[in-house]
Design a protein around this motif. Sequence first.
Motif, short mmCIF file in Angstrom:
data_model
loop_
_atom_site.label_atom_id
_atom_site.label_comp_id
_atom_site.label_asym_id
_atom_site.label_seq_id
_atom_site.Cartn_x
_atom_site.Cartn_y
_atom_site.Cartn_z
N VAL A 177 41.90 41.90 43.63
CA VAL A 177 41.36 42.50 44.85
C VAL A 177 42.51 42.66 45.83
O VAL A 177 43.21 41.68 46.13
N ASP A 178 42.72 43.86 46.31
CA ASP A 178 43.79 44.12 47.28
C ASP A 178 43.30 43.74 48.68
O ASP A 178 42.39 44.38 49.22
N GLY A 179 43.91 42.69 49.25
CA GLY A 179 43.53 42.25 50.57
C GLY A 179 44.04 43.12 51.70
O GLY A 179 43.60 42.98 52.85
N ALA A 180 44.96 44.01 51.40
CA ALA A 180 45.44 45.02 52.35
C ALA A 180 45.87 44.42 53.69
O ALA A 180 45.66 45.00 54.74
N GLY A 181 46.47 43.23 53.64
CA GLY A 181 47.00 42.62 54.85
C GLY A 181 45.98 41.91 55.71
O GLY A 181 46.29 41.52 56.85
N LEU A 182 44.76 41.69 55.21
CA LEU A 182 43.74 40.99 55.99
C LEU A 182 44.13 39.53 56.19
O LEU A 182 44.85 38.92 55.37
N LEU A 183 43.65 38.96 57.28
CA LEU A 183 43.84 37.53 57.54
C LEU A 183 42.99 36.72 56.58
O LEU A 183 41.80 37.01 56.38
N ALA A 184 43.60 35.70 55.97
CA ALA A 184 42.88 34.80 55.06
C ALA A 184 42.69 33.44 55.72
O ALA A 184 43.64 32.86 56.27
N LEU A 185 41.46 32.94 55.68
CA LEU A 185 41.14 31.61 56.18
C LEU A 185 40.41 30.85 55.06
O LEU A 185 39.82 31.48 54.17
N PRO A 186 40.43 29.52 55.11
CA PRO A 186 39.59 28.79 54.16
C PRO A 186 38.11 29.07 54.45
O PRO A 186 37.75 29.49 55.56
N GLY A 187 37.25 28.85 53.47
CA GLY A 187 35.82 28.96 53.71
C GLY A 187 35.40 28.06 54.86
O GLY A 187 35.96 26.97 55.07
N PHE A 188 34.43 28.51 55.64
CA PHE A 188 33.97 27.70 56.76
C PHE A 188 33.12 26.54 56.27
O PHE A 188 32.44 26.63 55.25
N VAL A 189 33.18 25.44 57.03
CA VAL A 189 32.42 24.23 56.71
C VAL A 189 31.44 23.98 57.86
O VAL A 189 31.86 23.78 59.00
N ASN A 190 30.17 24.02 57.56
CA ASN A 190 29.13 23.71 58.54
C ASN A 190 28.81 22.23 58.41
O ASN A 190 28.12 21.81 57.49
#
Length: 396
Positions: free
Chosen positions: A43-56
């Motif tokens: 999957v080409d992320g095209a420069g998007l910001l990556a964060l870890p999955g959120f934890v509720n």
Amino acid sequence: MSTLVLTRVRPWGAPSTDLVLRDGVIASVAPVGGRLPDGAEVVDGAGLLALPGFVNAHAHVDKSWWGQPWVSYGGEATTQGRIAHERAERDRYGIPSTAGAVAVLREFVRHGTTATRTHVDVDLGVGLRGVAHVREAAQELGGAIDVSIVAFPQDGVVRRPGVLDLLDQAAAAGATHVGGIDPASIDRDPVAQLDGLFAIAERRGVGLDIHLHDRGELGAFQVELIVERTRRAGLGGRVTIAHGFALGELPPARQDDLLDDLRDAGVSWATVAPVGTAPLPWRGMRSRGIPVGLGTDGIRDLWSPFGDGDVLRVALGFARLHGLRTDDDLTDAVRLATSSAAGFVGRAVHDLVEGAPADVVLVDAENAPDALVRVPPRSLVVSGGRIVTRDGKVLV
């Protein structure tokens, strides 16, 4: 083994890199342009910001009517009033149910939450049915979200004979934590409530997560009792105080003493950063290494009509409540909703590093502070190495 590669993504705003996700974990964080694994989905992320999955870190997924017809707010706006109203009305709205829990968990996933600790009511009216419904809901989503269950005595513990036995049964059946609520003002016998809860925790090897709404010195007194029992039981790292509004209301010197006690005992803190409450002494908690988790609390239920399941929006509320402005502080607010919350869902690490669970959220943002203040849509959500949300559409 299944392999997914997210190319040209920017972890925490760093330069573009490739994340190789294999068999549910992050296998490597590799330079862009390297040889990709044979047979991998790319999957080409095209420069998007990556964060870890959120934890509720603090939810109530058993009671939401998300996606169902609107229900008007009623009853009295006090803790006792909300409890009484919920008990009187919940059967009318089919609470708890598997379908209701599925609906709100899907909304969590849509917003990028890949792990949650949820309180599930256990009382003489519903018994352990809520726990069963939430487990069925998690199974229906096929692992798209990791669900840890707190068996929660919303209606009190010692004032309702038989509840301690139900909590013990829930712990024996796999609940990761046993809950409690306002030992002084609900049960009016804080020692008896805490003795009962800690006995279960010690016997069953589970954690504790105790709601504490009481204000001022009454709340502070109960914090001290929880700290003392945690030390005596040797349960450091396994006890959480949720809400704890009193802490923000105390004089600074009193706060510092309690923070030292919390640190030394290994007690963590969960907050939903509600509007109108006193800010926590957050910097003092951060400097002492006291774990702080963020949660959505109840979402569109008999306690409140508010909430949408977006933990990033809760982090924004936390930042506003605590007057955060600098990039470092705003980034830390995002970390509270992601990597710093690993322990609340039983993980040693939850970040964009090798060996961590392959939970990744991509958003169109320059950096973490930008993502926090704009709360952009989640472009892609990966949970356990599997794409579960794409362009706002949940795929499970």
